[in-house]
Design a protein around this motif. Structure first.
Motif, PDB file in Angstrom:
ATOM      1  N   MET A  89     108.525  15.740 -68.490  1.00  0.00           N
ATOM      2  CA  MET A  89     107.756  14.490 -68.434  1.00  0.00           C
ATOM      3  C   MET A  89     106.966  14.560 -69.898  1.00  0.00           C
ATOM      4  O   MET A  89     106.237  15.514 -70.379  1.00  0.00           O
ATOM      5  N   ILE A  90     106.601  13.517 -70.195  1.00  0.00           N
ATOM      6  CA  ILE A  90     105.792  13.122 -71.294  1.00  0.00           C
ATOM      7  C   ILE A  90     104.389  12.574 -70.957  1.00  0.00           C
ATOM      8  O   ILE A  90     104.380  11.505 -70.475  1.00  0.00           O
ATOM      9  N   TYR A  91     103.418  13.450 -71.473  1.00  0.00           N
ATOM     10  CA  TYR A  91     101.917  12.789 -71.325  1.00  0.00           C
ATOM     11  C   TYR A  91     101.403  12.107 -72.365  1.00  0.00           C
ATOM     12  O   TYR A  91     101.509  12.455 -73.588  1.00  0.00           O
ATOM     13  N   ILE A 102      98.024  10.469 -78.230  1.00  0.00           N
ATOM     14  CA  ILE A 102      98.840  11.609 -78.595  1.00  0.00           C
ATOM     15  C   ILE A 102      99.818  11.723 -77.260  1.00  0.00           C
ATOM     16  O   ILE A 102      99.402  11.740 -76.314  1.00  0.00           O
ATOM     17  N   ALA A 103     100.939  12.090 -77.779  1.00  0.00           N
ATOM     18  CA  ALA A 103     102.106  12.017 -76.616  1.00  0.00           C
ATOM     19  C   ALA A 103     102.485  13.778 -76.586  1.00  0.00           C
ATOM     20  O   ALA A 103     102.602  14.250 -77.855  1.00  0.00           O
ATOM     21  N   ILE A 104     102.441  14.288 -75.646  1.00  0.00           N
ATOM     22  CA  ILE A 104     102.733  15.854 -75.637  1.00  0.00           C
ATOM     23  C   ILE A 104     103.556  16.190 -74.060  1.00  0.00           C
ATOM     24  O   ILE A 104     103.121  15.476 -73.141  1.00  0.00           O
ATOM     25  N   ASP A 105     104.203  17.002 -74.030  1.00  0.00           N
ATOM     26  CA  ASP A 105     105.171  17.453 -73.188  1.00  0.00           C
ATOM     27  C   ASP A 105     104.242  18.032 -72.123  1.00  0.00           C
ATOM     28  O   ASP A 105     103.145  18.765 -72.218  1.00  0.00           O
ATOM     29  N   GLU A 161     114.618  12.064 -76.269  1.00  0.00           N
ATOM     30  CA  GLU A 161     115.362  13.260 -77.278  1.00  0.00           C
ATOM     31  C   GLU A 161     114.821  13.134 -78.447  1.00  0.00           C
ATOM     32  O   GLU A 161     114.828  14.015 -79.261  1.00  0.00           O
ATOM     33  N   GLU A 162     114.716  11.932 -79.110  1.00  0.00           N
ATOM     34  CA  GLU A 162     114.808  11.959 -80.499  1.00  0.00           C
ATOM     35  C   GLU A 162     113.217  12.164 -80.982  1.00  0.00           C
ATOM     36  O   GLU A 162     113.244  12.377 -82.186  1.00  0.00           O
ATOM     37  N   THR A 163     112.295  12.189 -80.143  1.00  0.00           N
ATOM     38  CA  THR A 163     110.895  12.531 -80.582  1.00  0.00           C
ATOM     39  C   THR A 163     110.550  14.032 -80.503  1.00  0.00           C
ATOM     40  O   THR A 163     110.808  14.853 -79.531  1.00  0.00           O
ATOM     41  N   ILE A 164     109.717  14.482 -81.499  1.00  0.00           N
ATOM     42  CA  ILE A 164     109.190  15.969 -81.461  1.00  0.00           C
ATOM     43  C   ILE A 164     107.712  15.599 -80.941  1.00  0.00           C
ATOM     44  O   ILE A 164     106.932  14.968 -81.486  1.00  0.00           O
ATOM     45  N   TYR A 165     107.597  16.515 -80.096  1.00  0.00           N
ATOM     46  CA  TYR A 165     106.095  16.564 -79.386  1.00  0.00           C
ATOM     47  C   TYR A 165     105.466  17.937 -79.688  1.00  0.00           C
ATOM     48  O   TYR A 165     106.050  18.867 -79.918  1.00  0.00           O
TER      49      TYR A 165
END
Length: 183
Positions: free
Chosen positions: A1-3, A19-22, A118-122
């Motif tokens: 999940m992404i927070y 900010i988005a982060i795993d 999938e295409e986003t780098i966190y």
């Protein structure tokens, strides 16, 4: 999940970053994302603090970058906490302090939980608003209604000049066995 977090600087002007982060990343990863998002050089340490819905936090509840305990492993550090261990739907708030001397204070709140793209780098900076001031300031939330300068002046006004003088007279050096021009 992404927070997805919103980090708001405790400041008079609106300064915040989204900010988005795993969710499986560590608090240290969030610390690094915040340092980068706000443009700090990363040379100072920081700490996270758990808090309630009212944002009240206590220094003793801090999660530091480094173990500063007397016994190695005594204090759990940012790297040892996964985000989803501390932050979830029932507990959405953290306070983050960068540079423990200047006290850059941020209110960090979980705004959304989403599926990983999938295409986003966190971690990823999603949105930036406001410019970081030259030095840490406060909106007044952290210090309540206290005005530290006036607080000190009020304290000083209550003292007699004798209270501020550590020597009772001109011959006090002689009483202590020191010579006036010892160097």
């Amino acid at each position: 999940m992404i927070y997805k977090f919103r980090a708001i600087l405790d400041n008079e002007e609106d300064v915040f970053r989204d900010i988005a982060i795993d969710s499986k990343d560590s608090l240290e990863d969030l610390h690094n994302a915040l340092v980068n998002a706000f443009g700090f050089d990363g040379t100072e340490v920081g700490a996270f603090y758990t808090c309630g819905d009212d944002w009240a936090w206590h220094e003793e509840d801090g999660i530091p970058m480094f173990d500063t305990g007397d016994i190695p492993g005594e204090i759990k550090t940012m790297a040892e906490y996964k985000l989803d261990d501390l932050v979830h739907e029932q507990n959405t708030k953290l306070v983050y302090v960068y540079d423990l001397f200047s006290m850059w204070t941020f209110f960090v709140e979980l705004a959304a939980i989403e599926e990983n793209k999938e295409e986003t780098i966190y971690p990823a900076l999603l949105f930036s608003h406001g410019i970081l001031p030259e030095e840490a300031t406060t909106s007044g939330f952290r210090g309540g209604d206290l005005d530290n300068e006036n607080l000190f002046n009020d304290f000083e006004d209550d003292l007699d000049q004798d209270d501020l003088d550590m020597f009772d007279g001109d011959d006090s050096f002689e009483d202590m066995g020191f010579e006036e021009n010892w160097n």
